[in-house]
Design an enzyme around this catalytic site. Structure first.
Site, short mmCIF file in Angstrom:
data_model
loop_
_atom_site.label_atom_id
_atom_site.label_comp_id
_atom_site.label_asym_id
_atom_site.label_seq_id
_atom_site.Cartn_x
_atom_site.Cartn_y
_atom_site.Cartn_z
N LYS A 27 -10.23 4.33 13.94
CA LYS A 27 -9.00 4.76 14.62
C LYS A 27 -8.90 5.00 16.08
CE LYS A 27 -6.41 4.71 10.78
NZ LYS A 27 -5.54 3.56 10.57
N ASP B 251 -3.89 -11.79 4.86
CA ASP B 251 -5.29 -11.03 4.81
C ASP B 251 -5.21 -10.82 6.33
OD1 ASP B 251 -7.68 -10.27 5.12
OD2 ASP B 251 -8.49 -11.65 3.34
N ILE B 252 -5.35 -9.53 6.67
CA ILE B 252 -5.59 -9.19 8.31
C ILE B 252 -6.89 -9.69 8.69
CG2 ILE B 252 -6.67 -6.79 7.91
CD1 ILE B 252 -4.41 -6.02 9.92
N TYR C 239 -13.97 5.84 9.35
CA TYR C 239 -12.46 5.99 9.44
C TYR C 239 -12.02 6.27 10.74
CZ TYR C 239 -7.61 6.90 7.99
OH TYR C 239 -6.14 7.31 8.17
N GLY D 273 0.86 -1.14 -0.10
CA GLY D 273 -0.06 -0.25 -0.12
C GLY D 273 0.65 1.24 -0.09
N ILE E 115 -2.13 -8.96 0.29
CA ILE E 115 -3.55 -9.69 -0.07
C ILE E 115 -3.25 -10.09 -1.48
CG2 ILE E 115 -4.70 -8.65 1.91
CD1 ILE E 115 -5.91 -6.73 -0.29
N ARG E 116 -4.19 -11.24 -1.92
CA ARG E 116 -4.48 -11.61 -3.13
C ARG E 116 -4.78 -10.34 -4.14
NH1 ARG E 116 -6.71 -17.54 -3.45
NH2 ARG E 116 -5.44 -17.72 -1.45
N1 SER Z 1 -4.77 10.41 4.71
C1 SER Z 1 -5.95 9.97 5.39
C2 SER Z 1 -7.07 10.09 4.66
O1 SER Z 1 -7.23 11.36 3.93
C3 SER Z 1 -5.91 10.55 6.78
O2 SER Z 1 -5.10 9.84 7.57
O3 SER Z 1 -8.18 9.49 4.64
#
Ligand code: SER
Length: 332
Positions: A147, A54-55, A143, A11, A35-36
């Site tokens: 976190k 794969d997590i 997201y 990534g 991951i595949r």
């Molecule tokens: N870079 C990330 C985002 O924009 C934030 O940590 O989703």
């Protein structure tokens, strides 16, 4: 010697962190977990071991840890903020379920774990400027929810089971290597690609939208230094504010024009990204990280811009036009 597993090694962060860790720990195994469909290629594949991880599959994490005698796991699997809003269930499954799987393997096998948190862990009620280390965290995105949950769960595993969990809250990360996918801060990467290619950039965020940003070399160093920090000095663990620069679209565009004077930017707002950006801080206070493990950024906006433009020109085989005289002269 260190044996490290990077989950999400192909990534945006993983592809660079894996290479950096292989240089940093040449005698150990630095395993690229993938991951595949996102297999490592080229230098990433050839410079060290890789393993399918794969997590969401705890058996695969455990298998890689056993096979390479792993002592430290970098858990970089996540959906970024905008794409996570489109797939919140998957964002939770990877961000929280995946972290739980990782922490359980770490607890059983005695590994340390690094899991990045983010400026996205804050919300609209958080103090916006110079956001303190310890403050209100009520994010409105999935997201951000993953976190904050990750920060709490990681601290719980440290307190309850003695798992050596550590983390930083990354700002938007800017790099010329692997593009981000689906984040709110991505515009600050895309803008350089457009500028170098001589294309007009359509900015998805409006002028005055300030966010913390960081150049990838500083972010990689932070991820390594926090895991090497003296644990007796750490009052915090999950997760440290780190910062190096804060800007809005007008400021970064003006900086790029110092080096590419005919760069053009117009605005084509993305309401989802704008809403997310408006709920995040303008700038973080990173004094705890500076105090507890000597964090110091090296790149400011100017140094980053020069480096990004030079590397992207090389990447796309674009010759640098004659540089304006004043850009070469020291500012003093
Ligand atoms: N870079 C990330 C985002 O924009 C934030 O940590 O989703």
């Amino acid at each position: 010697m260190k044996n490290i597993l990077i989950i999400g090694a192909t990534g945006q962060i993983g592809s660079e962190l894996t290479m950096r860790l292989r240089k940093e720990y040449p005698g150990g195994n630095v395993v690229a977990g993938f991951i595949r469909g996102a297999e490592p290629k080229g230098e990433l594949l050839e410079s060290g071991p890789s393993h399918e991880v794969d997590i969401t599959n705890p058996a695969q994490i455990a298998e890689a840890v056993d096979k390479y005698n792993v002592d430290t796991i970098y858990n970089l699997a996540a959906l970024l903020s905008a794409v996570a809003e489109a797939r919140p269930q998957l964002a939770w499954k990877i961000g929280v379920g995946g972290l739980y799987n990782t922490l359980e393997v770490a607890r059983e096998k005695g590994c340390g774990v690094f899991t990045p948190s983010s400026i996205g862990s804050f919300g609209p009620d958080t103090p916006r400027d110079n956001t303190p280390q310890d403050t209100l965290q009520r994010p409105e995105t999935i997201y951000g929810v993953t976190k904050v949950t990750g920060e709490l769960l990681s601290d719980y595993y440290a307190r309850r089971f003695g798992v050596d969990t550590r983390s930083v809250r990354f700002p938007g990360l800017i790099s010329y290597v692997t593009p981000p996918g689906g984040g709110t801060t991505d515009y600050a990467v895309d803008i350089y690609y457009s500028a170098v290619k001589g294309e007009e950039f359509k900015c998805p965020l409006k002028p005055g939208t300030f966010m913390d940003m960081m150049y990838m070399p500083d972010a990689l160093r932070a991820a390594i230094e926090i895991m090497e920090a003296d644990p007796t000095r750490l009052k915090h663990r999950n997760s440290f504010n780190i910062a190096s620069m804060s800007f809005d679209p007008e400021i970064i565009a003006a900086k790029i024009r110092e080096y590419i004077p005919d760069f053009r930017m117009t605005y084509e707002l993305d309401p989802l990204r704008q809403k997310i950006a408006d709920s995040w801080p303008n700038s973080l206070d990173d004094s705890c990280a500076r105090r507890e493990w000597d964090w110091r950024p090296e790149y400011d906006l100017d140094a980053m811009t020069r480096d990004m433009i030079a590397h992207l020109r090389t990447k796309f085989g674009i010759a640098a036009p004659e540089v304006r005289k004043e850009a070469l002269e020291p500012a003093f």
